[in-house]
Design an enzyme around this catalytic site. Structure first.
Site, PDB file in Angstrom:
ATOM      1  N   CYS A   2       0.818  -1.214   0.000  1.00  0.00           N
ATOM      2  CA  CYS A   2       0.000   0.000   0.000  1.00  0.00           C
ATOM      3  C   CYS A   2       0.853   1.265   0.000  1.00  0.00           C
ATOM      4  CB  CYS A   2      -0.875   0.027   1.237  1.00  0.00           C
ATOM      5  SG  CYS A   2      -1.790  -1.488   1.479  1.00  0.00           S
ATOM      6  N   ARG A  29       2.410   0.964  -5.875  1.00  0.00           N
ATOM      7  CA  ARG A  29       2.547   0.169  -4.648  1.00  0.00           C
ATOM      8  C   ARG A  29       1.299  -0.652  -4.344  1.00  0.00           C
ATOM      9  NH1 ARG A  29       6.854   2.418  -1.558  1.00  0.00           N
ATOM     10  NH2 ARG A  29       6.161   1.147   0.164  1.00  0.00           N
ATOM     11  N   TRP A  76      -3.284  -2.380  -1.495  1.00  0.00           N
ATOM     12  CA  TRP A  76      -3.028  -3.729  -2.013  1.00  0.00           C
ATOM     13  C   TRP A  76      -3.569  -4.656  -0.932  1.00  0.00           C
ATOM     14  CZ3 TRP A  76      -0.280  -8.161  -0.670  1.00  0.00           C
ATOM     15  CH2 TRP A  76      -0.056  -9.079  -1.710  1.00  0.00           C
ATOM     16  N   ASN A 102      -0.102   0.999   6.159  1.00  0.00           N
ATOM     17  CA  ASN A 102       0.583   0.044   5.288  1.00  0.00           C
ATOM     18  C   ASN A 102       1.247  -0.975   6.212  1.00  0.00           C
ATOM     19  OD1 ASN A 102       2.117  -1.318   3.387  1.00  0.00           O
ATOM     20  ND2 ASN A 102       3.690   0.274   3.256  1.00  0.00           N
ATOM     21  N   GLY A 103       0.953  -2.255   6.026  1.00  0.00           N
ATOM     22  CA  GLY A 103       1.538  -3.290   6.882  1.00  0.00           C
ATOM     23  C   GLY A 103       0.488  -4.312   7.252  1.00  0.00           C
ATOM     24  N   GLU A 483      14.604 -15.316 -15.208  1.00  0.00           N
ATOM     25  CA  GLU A 483      14.146 -13.921 -15.208  1.00  0.00           C
ATOM     26  C   GLU A 483      13.251 -13.648 -16.421  1.00  0.00           C
ATOM     27  OE1 GLU A 483      13.968 -11.698 -13.123  1.00  0.00           O
ATOM     28  OE2 GLU A 483      13.850  -9.793 -14.155  1.00  0.00           O
ATOM     29  N   LYS A 487       9.417 -12.412 -16.105  1.00  0.00           N
ATOM     30  CA  LYS A 487       8.912 -11.186 -16.743  1.00  0.00           C
ATOM     31  C   LYS A 487       7.662 -11.494 -17.553  1.00  0.00           C
ATOM     32  CE  LYS A 487      10.538  -8.982 -14.805  1.00  0.00           C
ATOM     33  NZ  LYS A 487      11.509  -8.728 -13.808  1.00  0.00           N
ATOM     34  N   GLU A 490       4.558 -12.477 -15.254  1.00  0.00           N
ATOM     35  CA  GLU A 490       3.974 -11.476 -14.368  1.00  0.00           C
ATOM     36  C   GLU A 490       3.243 -10.361 -15.102  1.00  0.00           C
ATOM     37  OE1 GLU A 490       6.676  -9.304 -11.792  1.00  0.00           O
ATOM     38  OE2 GLU A 490       8.244  -9.384 -13.302  1.00  0.00           O
ATOM     39  N   HIS A 506      14.901 -34.006 -18.304  1.00  0.00           N
ATOM     40  CA  HIS A 506      14.451 -34.698 -17.100  1.00  0.00           C
ATOM     41  C   HIS A 506      12.983 -34.398 -16.789  1.00  0.00           C
ATOM     42  CE1 HIS A 506      18.543 -36.023 -16.349  1.00  0.00           C
ATOM     43  NE2 HIS A 506      18.917 -34.810 -16.707  1.00  0.00           N
ATOM     44  N   LYS A 605       4.503  -3.261  -6.246  1.00  0.00           N
ATOM     45  CA  LYS A 605       5.936  -3.057  -6.084  1.00  0.00           C
ATOM     46  C   LYS A 605       6.226  -2.987  -4.590  1.00  0.00           C
ATOM     47  CE  LYS A 605       9.619  -1.526  -8.588  1.00  0.00           C
ATOM     48  NZ  LYS A 605      10.078  -2.508  -9.562  1.00  0.00           N
TER      49      LYS A 605
END
Ligand code: F6R
Length: 610
Positions: A2, A29, A76, A102-103, A483, A487, A490, A506, A605
């Site tokens: 948040c 955020r 968020w 936020n938390g 990576e 990318k 997401e 395998h 983020k």
């Protein structure tokens, strides 16, 4: 996670437009709902809405909320669905207090039950609402005394901003485990989750420490501890410009940040290479030559993209400094029993410097007796401040939720660290000088790699509708495969996996058919011929191959459906170039699929909760 912002001023300016602009800056955020509370002539008035900040802005423009003091939040969701009701700010039973948070309040259920028994009426499903009822329930003549008293009962993490209808112009801020800073203007004061929210008003910021309570009024601010003792906190200058957080003609922050990489890689290197000596100048590490010589083992901790950078760093540091390196997910490391060997250096990698798991992993390592250094982008962030030393990336603010320029700068910083340690662990001078020279060439090579964008855009059209994709690489480029897959998944929501190329046999080879794009990262190194064999295996099963390979390497045209040629560099540094076409591919696929590139679903983020 948040974003919070608060403003109090001497009446020359209205709070609501400042708060809304700040929320737009903080939206990366969290973006599932937004709200604000303003101190008006009629007391505290809140307005909140599910959805993006744009909706809230329209509502406030239609029906303004006049007042010179207010707090705001973009959410968020953790506890409770992303509904209008659950959006912040939250208010107490009589609407005398309004609070943004936020938390996570870990003992929210117990607190809520006790408060309900005491007669408080809850309106939302959130953990945050308990805080505002606790403040209502707490004794004290001033808001800060009530807040301190309320927080005694709280277990969890928070950055909060609170207002009381009885104390016009005052905002009380508290921090425990979630980032929050103050902004100091001329007769106006701000609180924000990060500096981007307030940069157009002031460059002077005060970073709060855990346990700090800050009191902002129209006359000034002060910081106190839980015993109300005044704390002195430095005022710092934000060094980057507003331009760094504007789109400047780009369609998305991710696109802008990919394009910025020649300059961000240059910034990470600036003033740090000593060509004659074949060394890196890293004074911020606070490691003496004796400390360096004593390092027997390095543990790198990080999450997501930063963890991938750590995997690349393992190859580089082991090759340059001959020191064994292990790379751990911070979230796993922090809960494992710490078996620390003497001479262990822990490197915490984090773009934001606020990721909860990385911060706690770093604290656990320190508690177990390790020395800890941080590789961090955000100046003044918690990891940067708590580490024994560190390397700042100097990549400028990264706003796009998908990390791009931070990744390449993290690898450059790890290469600098490897070079720094190499002389203490016997790497010959000529090799060190050569690596310093290769590093200095990177900004130009990154710029040339970006010239592949038109080709990648065409390629994206071929793959935009694929349901799955496989990314394969070996050695220092296996983390690039991870990576590239991260990318793509997401931001485009295509399911993608990264594997070491030889592992394909395998299991994942069972997935390969004509509908499966397989991206091979095939640099010119000692495993190149093995990667080519793996390509042949995919080809034999009808898979569609995209090969990323350097200029001067063999032509893969007969094997690959599409070939992207990157500039040649030292194999150890190749991941800094090979990741760029993969960032571009993910970006263009996501754009073609109509996805919200900078605000992918469910993500945010800076993951400041566990
Ligand atoms: C992926 C991404 C995340 C972050 C991770 C760690 O594109 O951005 O995986 O890398 O959340 O964040 P920091 O580096 O801020 O600790």
């Amino acid at each position: 996670m948040c974003g919070i912002i608060g403003y109090t001023g001497d009446g020359r300016r209205q709070a609501a437009p400042i708060l809304l602009r700040g929320l737009e800056r903080l939206e990366y955020r969290g973006y599932d709902s937004a709200g604000l509370a303003i101190q008006t002539d009629r007391g505290l008035v809140t307005r909140k809405l599910a959805g993006r900040v744009g909706g809230l802005r329209s509502s406030v423009e239609r029906l303004p909320l006049p007042g010179a003091c207010g707090i705001a939040h973009t959410r968020w969701a953790t506890h409770g669905a992303p509904t209008t009701c659950n959006a912040h700010p939250h208010v107490d039973c009589d609407e005398r207090f309004a609070l943004v948070h936020n938390g996570i309040i870990e003992n929210a259920d117990v607190l809520r039950a006790a408060l309900e028994r005491a007669g408080h009426t809850f309106r939302t499903e959130t953990d945050t609402e308990t805080l505002v009822h606790l403040i209502e329930d707490s004794p004290g003549d001033t808001l800060e005394v009530r807040v301190i008293s309320a927080l005694e009962h709280v277990v969890g993490t928070y950055g909060i901003a609170v207002m009381s209808a009885d104390e016009p112009g005052k905002i009380v801020v508290a921090r425990q485990g979630s980032p929050v800073l103050l902004g100091i203007g001329d007769d106006e004061y701000f609180v924000a989750s990060d500096a981007s929210a307030i940069l157009e008003h002031t460059r002077s910021v005060v970073h709060l420490d855990d346990g700090d309570i800050a009191v902002l009024t129209t006359d000034g601010y002060h910081v106190i501890d839980r015993e109300s003792h005044v704390q002195l906190r430095e005022v710092n200058d934000v060094t980057w410009d507003l331009e760094a957080i504007e789109l400047n003609g780009y369609a998305h922050f991710m696109q802008k940040e990919i394009a910025e990489q020649p300059e961000t890689v240059r910034s990470t290197l600036r003033g740090r290479l000593m060509f004659e000596e074949g060394l890196a100048r890293l004074n911020g590490l606070n490691l003496s030559p004796e400390d360096c010589a004593a390092i027997q083992h390095i543990t790198i901790v990080g999450c997501g993209t930063s963890w991938h950078a750590g995997l690349v760093g393992r190859h580089i540091i082991e090759a340059l400094a001959q020191i064994p390196v292990s790379v751990e997910y911070a979230s796993e490391y922090r809960y494992r029993r710490q078996v620390t060997r003497p001479g262990t250096l822990v490197v915490a990698i984090s773009q934001s410097g606020e990721t909860a798991d990385t911060l706690e992993a770093m604290r656990a390592a320190r508690a177990a007796g390790s020395r800890v250094v941080g590789l961090v982008n955000v100046v003044g962030s918690t990891i940067a401040r708590e580490a024994d030393g560190g390397i700042y990336l100097h990549a400028g603010p990264e706003i796009g939720v998908a990390s791009t320029k931070a990744f390449t700068s993290q690898i450059v910083a790890l290469a600098l660290l490897g070079l720094y340690l190499s002389s203490h662990h016997g790497l010959p001078l000529a090799e060190r000088q050569e690596l310093a020279r290769r590093l200095s060439q990177l900004p130009g090579l990154v710029a040339r790699t970006l010239e592949l964008e038109p080709q990648v855009r065409v390629l994206a059209e071929h793959f935009a509708q694929a349901p799955n994709a496989l990314y394969l690489g070996r050695g220092v480029n296996f983390p690039v495969a991870l990576e590239g897959a991260l990318k793509l998944k997401e931001i485009s929501y295509i399911h993608a996996e990264g594997y070491p190329a030889a592992e394909m046999k395998h299991g994942p080879i069972a997935l390969i058919d004509a509908n499966m794009p397989v991206v091979f990262v095939a640099p010119a190194d000692e495993v190149y011929s093995k990667v080519v064999s793996n390509m042949q295996e995919v080809r034999a099963r009808g898979g569609r191959i995209i090969a990323i390979t350097p200029e001067g390497n063999g032509d893969l045209g007969t094997l690959a459906d599409h070939q992207l040629r990157i500039p040649a560099t030292a194999p150890l540094l190749s991941s800094i170039l090979s990741v760029i076409p993969l960032q571009l591919l993910a970006y263009h696929v996501a754009v073609l699929r109509g996805c919200d590139v900078d605000r992918p679903r469910n993500l945010a983020k800076s993951v400041t909760v566990e």
